[in-house]
Design an enzyme around this catalytic site. Sequence first.
Site, PDB file in Angstrom:
ATOM      1  N   ASP A   2       0.835  -1.195   0.000  1.00  0.00           N
ATOM      2  CA  ASP A   2       0.000   0.000   0.000  1.00  0.00           C
ATOM      3  C   ASP A   2       0.872   1.247   0.000  1.00  0.00           C
ATOM      4  OD1 ASP A   2      -2.341   1.423  -0.011  1.00  0.00           O
ATOM      5  OD2 ASP A   2      -2.700   1.242   2.149  1.00  0.00           O
ATOM      6  N   ASN A   4       1.284   3.358  -3.030  1.00  0.00           N
ATOM      7  CA  ASN A   4       1.760   3.807  -4.344  1.00  0.00           C
ATOM      8  C   ASN A   4       1.204   5.182  -4.693  1.00  0.00           C
ATOM      9  OD1 ASN A   4       2.786   1.257  -4.386  1.00  0.00           O
ATOM     10  ND2 ASN A   4       1.608   0.534  -6.148  1.00  0.00           N
ATOM     11  N   HIS A  19       2.765   3.278  -9.215  1.00  0.00           N
ATOM     12  CA  HIS A  19       2.565   1.844  -9.426  1.00  0.00           C
ATOM     13  C   HIS A  19       3.801   1.211 -10.079  1.00  0.00           C
ATOM     14  CE1 HIS A  19      -1.394   1.928  -7.890  1.00  0.00           C
ATOM     15  NE2 HIS A  19      -1.965   2.546  -8.913  1.00  0.00           N
ATOM     16  N   TRP A  51     -11.635  -2.563  -8.008  1.00  0.00           N
ATOM     17  CA  TRP A  51     -12.391  -2.307  -9.238  1.00  0.00           C
ATOM     18  C   TRP A  51     -13.094  -0.970  -9.172  1.00  0.00           C
ATOM     19  CZ3 TRP A  51     -11.078  -4.932 -13.286  1.00  0.00           C
ATOM     20  CH2 TRP A  51     -10.607  -6.235 -13.145  1.00  0.00           C
ATOM     21  N   LEU A 113      10.439 -20.992  -3.905  1.00  0.00           N
ATOM     22  CA  LEU A 113       9.508 -20.020  -3.301  1.00  0.00           C
ATOM     23  C   LEU A 113       8.158 -20.146  -3.984  1.00  0.00           C
ATOM     24  CD1 LEU A 113       8.890 -17.364  -1.610  1.00  0.00           C
ATOM     25  CD2 LEU A 113       9.551 -16.116  -3.669  1.00  0.00           C
TER      26      LEU A 113
HETATM   27  C1  IPE Z   1      -0.944   0.241  -4.072  1.00  0.00           C
HETATM   28  O1  IPE Z   1      -1.147   1.385  -3.333  1.00  0.00           O
HETATM   29  C2  IPE Z   1      -1.995  -0.802  -3.929  1.00  0.00           C
HETATM   30  C3  IPE Z   1      -2.598  -1.240  -5.217  1.00  0.00           C
HETATM   31  C4  IPE Z   1      -3.904  -1.290  -5.385  1.00  0.00           C
HETATM   32  C5  IPE Z   1      -1.757  -1.660  -6.329  1.00  0.00           C
HETATM   33  P1  IPE Z   1      -2.382   2.386  -3.473  1.00  0.00           P
HETATM   34  O2  IPE Z   1      -2.631   2.671  -4.908  1.00  0.00           O
HETATM   35  O3  IPE Z   1      -3.537   1.874  -2.691  1.00  0.00           O
HETATM   36  O4  IPE Z   1      -1.760   3.674  -2.755  1.00  0.00           O
HETATM   37  P2  IPE Z   1      -2.491   4.768  -1.856  1.00  0.00           P
HETATM   38  O5  IPE Z   1      -3.239   4.048  -0.775  1.00  0.00           O
HETATM   39  O6  IPE Z   1      -3.388   5.543  -2.765  1.00  0.00           O
HETATM   40  O7  IPE Z   1      -1.372   5.601  -1.318  1.00  0.00           O
HETATM   41 MG    MG Z   2      -4.178   2.211  -0.733  1.00  0.00          MG
END
Ligand code: IPE
Ligand code: MG
Length: 224
Positions: A2, A4, A19, A51, A113
Amino acid sequence: MDGNGRWARARGVPVAHGHREGGEAVQRCVRAAMEHGVPYLTLYAFSSENWRRSGEEISELKGLMRFYLRHRFRELDEQGVQLRIIGDPQRFGGNFYQELRRAEEKTRHNTRLTLSLALSYGSRAEIAGAARHLAEQVRAGTLDPGAIDETLFAGALQTYDVPDPDLVMRTSGESRLSNFLLWQSAYAELLFLDVLWPDFGEKDFAEAMKRYMRRQRRFGGRPE
Ligand code: IPE
Ligand code: MG
């Protein structure tokens, strides 16, 4: 994984950039897991709730996953990574879905892994699906309701062949599970890290391992 979006916002760049950097962090994390001898790693890449995001952001994420599948997959395969998909990846469309299934099939015998990717995954949907599956067996007369116990139920989940997680960590400072492996995490140690996912690296992984090792796990029993 979380943070990004916040990472991108803090730099005044498009979310897509966050991302992409998140993708680099995935590679660092997978590498670190192998170096630390972790046999199972599950990455929550896309939730069933994601989504709700804009079509543009969703296709950016899908494009990114496709890029990694096409250009980084061979390396993973050679390193002995077994790829597993949980969730509802069919929602991403037939072609991508087929590519994912082929990747799973190709790496089926790798043992270093097991990398599970949660794609369009939601834990409640998974649990409801397991209940439906067992109910159908009862209706067909092949399952006695009295035989349904925790082990049998766990075997009806998508993670049937993956052990429960010992450690669940989330980046970006939020302290929530957000519909991730709810059944499986019953006794998992939880770790909430302040680092934003695109900044996550080998040092954070090593620190998480250290913090995990210091925890005392009792599973409801008394300490020794
Ligand atoms: C990445 O972080 C999680 C994904 C859905 C790929 P976010 O896109 O949720 O980042 P924030 O929460 O907006 O900072
Ligand atoms: Mg997020």
